[in-house]
Design a protein around this motif. Structure first.
Motif, PDB file in Angstrom:
ATOM      1  N   UNK A 217      30.509  39.033  48.887  1.00 19.46           N
ATOM      2  CA  UNK A 217      31.769  38.325  48.590  1.00 19.46           C
ATOM      3  C   UNK A 217      32.150  38.514  47.116  1.00 19.46           C
ATOM      4  N   UNK A 218      32.338  39.777  46.743  1.00 16.23           N
ATOM      5  CA  UNK A 218      32.662  40.138  45.358  1.00 16.23           C
ATOM      6  C   UNK A 218      33.916  40.994  45.348  1.00 16.23           C
ATOM      7  N   UNK A 219      34.891  40.599  44.559  1.00 12.74           N
ATOM      8  CA  UNK A 219      36.107  41.385  44.378  1.00 12.74           C
ATOM      9  C   UNK A 219      36.172  41.859  42.941  1.00 12.74           C
ATOM     10  N   UNK A 220      36.594  43.110  42.751  1.00 14.38           N
ATOM     11  CA  UNK A 220      36.613  43.728  41.425  1.00 14.38           C
ATOM     12  C   UNK A 220      38.043  44.085  41.052  1.00 14.38           C
ATOM     13  N   UNK A 221      38.505  43.523  39.947  1.00 14.83           N
ATOM     14  CA  UNK A 221      39.856  43.808  39.452  1.00 14.83           C
ATOM     15  C   UNK A 221      39.715  44.216  37.990  1.00 14.83           C
TER      16      UNK A 221
END
Length: 441
Positions: free
Chosen positions: A374-378
């Motif tokens: 559950x990791x989002x990278x922006x």
């Protein structure tokens, strides 16, 4: 034009591509030309971290140097015309980026201790003052030693902010606080700051001709501008003399009662692993957002503030680099009933490996592949160090990255489509719409 190359004698007049051709005289098409450009940009970023590592552990740089020289050889005229070979070479550059950041991180913590969270005063200035911008912690320690007991206060700017978190640096009582935000506020800042200003690595802003502070600017190693004073062989005598001759900073139009938090190095964050895993199991943490990267002037960068401000209270923000100055003044609080901060500043841009180390630890603990966490990278990008960080992530197989605020001009449609299909790379649009796509239901 879709391509441009004028590196060899066979180049068309004005350079291959200058008349609209998409293939050079040697047979190199626009895709290969652009991929080779990306290689060079990646090497520029890699060289910055290699130089920092060489200060501490020169014996660990040969493997990095070999990749750099091999890649430069790769880009010579009439060497390679195979698309996949170009991708493989870019991944080799990325792998070298992973190694150099890991080794540099260990060199920093071995010498200066493992950073721990600390609140740093922001824009509160007093007395005789030196403001230091850059990334070179070895230089910074030598400066602190040289100015100790001299009646001078030392302040950090931009990427030097994380220095406050290292035990062996923050023990110096005359290290006082941080002034300013990301690198590009230098010119405006120095007109207000009455002390001296030192830039010890890249990200210096050339001053305007009518500026009032040029005689107060000092540079180190590769950094230089016309009229500044170079610091040679770590001799700080001129800097100290000039600083003491400057007016006290008391009353400068910078004073404010605020703080910034830094010091969440991955080695410190990993000590919270049991609490983090428990919070995940109990649903108190739903998602992690890695919002990191270089900042650049202009309104597009406000995307990252809007995004982080809109994140739900059950999310944790991991950040590094100077892009955090878009939102690091916000009090994000803690995950409810856990004591876990929602905002974790991993450090400088060369500490970007920290997010990967945390993700690897989560992956192992949860028995879940990194790309399914559950990791989002922006990410935000500005210059070549961001290129090596992105290549490093690709070399590790990390996917689903959002990149902005503007698309790189050196990537054409074919290359972007390849990256999109291979790594699910997505360009940012607007924070509201992107957040709806990024949030896990």
């Amino acid at each position: 034009m879709s391509m441009f190359c004028y590196q060899c004698e066979m180049s068309q007049k004005g350079g291959c591509g200058s008349t609209g051709a998409t293939v050079g005289t040697c047979g190199k098409d626009e895709n290969l030309a652009r991929l080779q450009d990306i290689m060079i940009f990646g090497l520029k970023g890699l060289s910055a971290y290699r130089e920092h590592l060489n200060t501490f552990k020169p014996e660990l740089t040969k493997e990095i140097d070999d990749v750099m020289s091999e890649t430069l050889y790769f880009t010579l005229t009439n060497v390679n015309f195979n698309f996949q070979d170009h991708i493989n070479q870019l991944m080799k550059i990325g792998s070298a980026g992973v190694k150099v950041m890991d080794r540099l991180s260990n060199a920093h913590t071995n010498k200066f201790g493992i950073p721990t969270p600390v609140k740093v005063s922001q824009n509160k200035v007093e007395g005789k003052a030196i403001l230091v911008s850059g990334h070179d912690l070895e230089f910074f320690e030598k400066l602190l030693i040289a100015t100790e007991g001299k009646g001078i206060n030392v302040y950090t700017h931009s990427e030097m902010l994380p220095a406050h978190a290292y035990p062996e640096l923050r023990k110096f009582k005359h290290l006082k606080g941080n002034v300013g935000k990301a690198w590009f506020d230098q010119a405006k800042l120095m007109e207000k700051f009455t002390g001296t200003f030192v830039v010890n690595t890249n990200c210096i802003v050339p001053p305007k001709k009518n500026c009032s502070y040029l005689d107060r600017v000092f540079t180190h190693k590769i950094v230089g501008i016309e009229g500044s004073t170079p610091i040679l062989d770590y001799n700080f005598d001129e800097l100290i003399e000039k600083t003491l001759s400057c007016p006290d900073a008391n009353g400068v139009d910078l004073n404010e009662d605020s703080t910034l938090t830094t010091g969440h190095h991955y080695k410190t964050v990993l000590t919270l692993a049991p609490q983090i895993l428990k919070a995940l199991e109990e649903g108190k943490i739903k998602q992690f957002f890695v919002v990191a990267g270089c900042d650049a002037p202009g309104k597009p960068g406000e995307y990252y503030r809007e995004l982080t401000e809109s994140l739900p209270k059950d999310t944790v923000i991991l950040t590094s680099s100077c892009g955090k100055f878009r939102f690091n003044d916000i009090d994000f609080g803690e995950i409810e009933d856990t004591g876990i901060p929602r905002y974790l500043d991993l450090g400088q841009c060369n500490d970007s490996n920290g997010a990967v180390e945390i993700a690897k630890a989560l992956s192992e603990a949860l028995n879940t592949p990194i790309n399914d966490l559950p990791v989002s990278i922006v990410l935000s990008w500005m210059e070549q160090k961001a290129v090596i960080i992105l290549l490093a992530l690709f070399s590790l197989g990390v996917k689903n990255i959002y990149l902005g605020p503007k698309p790189p001009q050196f990537v054409n449609e074919d290359i972007y489509n390849f990256l999109s299909e291979t790594f699910n790379l997505t360009l940012t649009t607007n924070a509201k719409d992107d957040l709806q796509k990024l949030l896990i239901a």
